[in-house]
Design a protein around this motif. Structure first.
Motif, PDB file in Angstrom:
ATOM      1  N   ARG A 243      -9.166   8.622   5.189  1.00 30.30           N
ATOM      2  CA  ARG A 243      -9.465   7.229   5.516  1.00 30.30           C
ATOM      3  C   ARG A 243     -10.873   6.847   5.068  1.00 30.30           C
ATOM      4  NH1 ARG A 243      -7.101   6.489  11.716  1.00 30.30           N
ATOM      5  NH2 ARG A 243      -4.908   6.983  11.234  1.00 30.30           N
ATOM      6  N   THR A 244     -11.805   7.783   5.211  1.00 25.80           N
ATOM      7  CA  THR A 244     -13.183   7.493   4.808  1.00 25.80           C
ATOM      8  C   THR A 244     -13.275   7.227   3.317  1.00 25.80           C
ATOM      9  OG1 THR A 244     -14.004   8.904   6.598  1.00 25.80           O
ATOM     10  CG2 THR A 244     -15.537   8.372   4.829  1.00 25.80           C
ATOM     11  N   THR A 246     -10.834   6.343   1.338  1.00 26.96           N
ATOM     12  CA  THR A 246     -10.109   5.100   1.033  1.00 26.96           C
ATOM     13  C   THR A 246     -10.983   3.885   1.300  1.00 26.96           C
ATOM     14  OG1 THR A 246      -8.006   6.169   1.598  1.00 26.96           O
ATOM     15  CG2 THR A 246      -8.041   3.767   1.544  1.00 26.96           C
ATOM     16  N   LYS A 247     -11.744   3.942   2.394  1.00 26.22           N
ATOM     17  CA  LYS A 247     -12.667   2.838   2.701  1.00 26.22           C
ATOM     18  C   LYS A 247     -13.749   2.726   1.629  1.00 26.22           C
ATOM     19  CE  LYS A 247     -14.253  -0.277   5.679  1.00 26.22           C
ATOM     20  NZ  LYS A 247     -15.525  -0.663   5.046  1.00 26.22           N
ATOM     21  N   GLU A 249     -13.388   3.472  -1.559  1.00 26.01           N
ATOM     22  CA  GLU A 249     -12.774   2.835  -2.724  1.00 26.01           C
ATOM     23  C   GLU A 249     -12.611   1.327  -2.510  1.00 26.01           C
ATOM     24  OE1 GLU A 249      -9.142   4.806  -3.597  1.00 26.01           O
ATOM     25  OE2 GLU A 249     -10.067   6.759  -3.987  1.00 26.01           O
ATOM     26  N   GLU A 250     -12.227   0.923  -1.292  1.00 26.87           N
ATOM     27  CA  GLU A 250     -12.057  -0.504  -1.017  1.00 26.87           C
ATOM     28  C   GLU A 250     -13.388  -1.251  -1.113  1.00 26.87           C
ATOM     29  OE1 GLU A 250     -10.258  -0.588   2.792  1.00 26.87           O
ATOM     30  OE2 GLU A 250      -8.265   0.031   2.094  1.00 26.87           O
ATOM     31  N   ASP A 251     -14.455  -0.626  -0.623  1.00 24.87           N
ATOM     32  CA  ASP A 251     -15.770  -1.269  -0.706  1.00 24.87           C
ATOM     33  C   ASP A 251     -16.317  -1.237  -2.128  1.00 24.87           C
ATOM     34  OD1 ASP A 251     -15.572  -1.636   1.996  1.00 24.87           O
ATOM     35  OD2 ASP A 251     -16.825   0.098   2.521  1.00 24.87           O
ATOM     36  N   LYS A 370     -21.293   9.742  -0.947  1.00 32.02           N
ATOM     37  CA  LYS A 370     -20.756   9.623   0.405  1.00 32.02           C
ATOM     38  C   LYS A 370     -20.555  10.993   1.045  1.00 32.02           C
ATOM     39  CE  LYS A 370     -19.106   7.500   3.991  1.00 32.02           C
ATOM     40  NZ  LYS A 370     -20.004   6.704   4.854  1.00 32.02           N
TER      41      LYS A 370
END
Length: 542
Positions: A243-244, A246-247, A249-251, A370
């Motif tokens: 989830r981290t 994925t977040k 990539e979205e940002d 990250k």
């Protein structure tokens, strides 16, 4: 006895509840070491995976795509068939127990094996059960990439003429008599130490664009990210790393489109070369351009996105080409690396491919940064270990290695798993049990001593407090302050007090006072200087 869909549903729900109870029992267990805590996390992760697997099966049953569950429920209904269905099921159960008369009734499951299970988690010797990173292979790979870049620049620099420079692709350069920058092939670049690599492996600001877009560098980033994510999953199995990322990539997507990614503000497509700022029509030949000097020619070539290496004559000739030839028709070999030639930028397919490649590399860099943020404490511990190992002698390294091997080879003591009642949190003795409270008070272990020089580290008991002044952590703290760790600073734990004392000693040292003077005491308690003591001892008076 045939297992129906309803029986499967009941069994899956029972399994999920059982795994939940096991997780609760496991988390209530007190872990005594880092190894126990790690194994506990992996056991809980395994039970959660089993719960998710059962949940997926239940969802598939409840969706009932083949209508089998609906038909089974309808078969149980109907007023005229209730008793017949009941007796059919009763007959089936009796037949089953007639065939298997020795089967005992199911008893409550024993969860002890599940609570003592030791998952198989692989760590290298350098990683120390997840306490430290082992980046030696990736460090060597990064050094090889740098050496290849340097060798490429040195190869271009060979040929006798001092003007074969290649500073546009990131090679090391020197300046000759004409002011031209030339790759220094004979003197290799200072090698990167492993400690420096640990400090800067997530900082890509100093990497040239040409090297970032190379195939070998992207493969290195993929390997680095794979190791960091694998290490994090092995040491933090309960964290939601997927989830981290994925977040991240979205940002990343909107920031990339807005040109806000550090180091990639141009989104991998540098701006089109601008005018050189020179009126080339005012010159009649390339020889006249040489009057401007190497620096001015380099500036003009840089503005056009052309290579700026070589002698003054080479630069003038390269710039003279743009007088009658548009940049769109100029050969690609004249452009510097990292600059998209106008002929390529005009091709939508080629420009899109270059942008996609740059975006992939930038995303890998963001993910690596990250992961470095998530593992910041582990990185700091690894740097401390490397620094400590550099200060160790060969005998100390061998003793530490032997101690580690003995700890791995030692069998687990079953008595350690027994619960020890210790409400006062007293230290454990040689038998693994808390020491008596009177002994705890006698040795002053209830007294806390803090040392600001050691990072506000707490030491319990006078003995541990006095001993720590000679340990590595305190010595490193004094070294960081630029103060020698000698007897004059004994019992000094405040940074401000240590700095004031050191300043006072330096002020007195300007006179006749010598901070390294030694004093000696005889059996009667008399104190002498070193010289006087040695003279009296040689005469037999002491």
């Amino acid at each position: 006895m045939a297992e129906t869909l309803l029986e499967q549903t009941r069994g899956l729900h029972e399994d999920m509840e059982h795994f939940e109870r096991v997780i609760c029992k496991d988390l209530k267990q007190e872990t005594k070491s880092h190894k126990d805590k790690l194994f506990q996390s992996h056991r809980v992760r395994k039970r959660l995976d089993q719960i998710q697997e059962s949940a997926r099966k239940l969802i598939k049953i409840y969706e009932d795509e083949d209508k089998a569950r609906k038909e089974e429920i309808e078969a149980l209904g109907g007023e005229d068939k209730v008793f017949s269905k009941f007796y059919d099921r009763l007959k089936e159960i009796r037949e089953y127990h007639r065939k298997f008369p020795n089967h005992e009734l199911t008893e409550a499951e024993d969860d002890t094996p599940l609570l003592k299970e030791e998952p198989h988690v692989e760590f290298t010797g350098e990683e120390g059960l997840g306490r430290y990173l082992d980046l030696h292979d990736l460090y060597q790979r990064f050094c090889n990439l740098r050496q290849q870049q340097l060798a490429k620049g040195a190869k271009k620099g060979k040929g006798g003429a001092a003007g074969a420079g290649a500073d546009d692709d990131g090679a090391i350069t020197r300046v000759d008599g004409d002011g031209a920058e030339v790759p220094e092939g004979g003197a290799p670049e200072k090698s990167l130490e492993y400690y420096e690599y640990l400090t800067s492996f997530s900082d890509f600001s100093g990497v040239p664009r040409a090297q970032q877009l190379a195939k070998g560098f992207s493969e290195y980033l993929e390997a680095l990210l794979a190791y960091l994510t694998g290490f994090y999953e092995r040491t933090q199995p309960l964290a939601q790393l997927g989830r981290t990322l994925t977040k991240v990539e979205e940002d990343f997507a909107p920031r990339w489109e807005a040109g806000q990614v550090a180091g990639w503000e141009d989104r991998g497509v540098p701006a089109a070369p601008s005018a050189s700022g020179l009126e080339l029509e005012a010159f009649s030949s390339a020889e006249e351009l040489e009057i401007l000097g190497a620096d001015r020619l380099k500036e003009a070539l840089t503005q056009l996105g052309l290579k700026c290496g070589g002698t003054t004559k080479d630069r003038a000739a390269r710039l003279w080409l743009t007088r009658d030839t548009p940049l769109e028709k100029l050969d690609r070999k004249h452009f510097a690396k990292g600059v998209v030639p106008p002929c390529v930028a005009a091709d939508p397919a080629a420009a899109a491919k270059a942008a996609a490649q740059a975006r992939a590399v930038a995303l890998l860099e963001v993910k690596v940064r990250k992961m470095a943020e998530l593992l910041v404490n582990v990185i700091a511990d690894t740097k401390g270990k490397v620094e400590k190992k550099q200060a160790q002698t060969y005998e100390e390294m061998q003793a530490e290695l032997a101690e580690a091997e003995a700890e791995v080879a030692a069998p687990d003591d079953e008595e350690e798993d027994d619960f020890v009642y210790n409400p006062l949190k007293l230290p454990l003795g040689w038998d693994g049990k808390p020491i008596p409270y009177w002994l705890y008070k006698l040795h002053g272990l209830n007294q806390e001593f803090k040392c600001e020089i050691c990072g506000n580290q707490s030491y319990w008991g006078r003995r541990a407090y006095e001993k720590h002044f000679k340990e590595y952590k305190h010595q490193q703290g004094m070294r960081s302050l630029g103060i020698p760790n000698n007897k004059m600073f004994y019992e000094v734990t405040k940074i401000e007090d240590a700095l004031q004392l050191w300043k006072s000693i330096q002020d007195k040292a300007k006179g006749d006072f010598k901070p390294d003077d030694e004093e000696f005491e005889d059996a009667a308690g008399n104190v002498y200087s070193k010289k006087t003591y040695e003279d009296l001892r040689r005469q037999g008076l002491i």
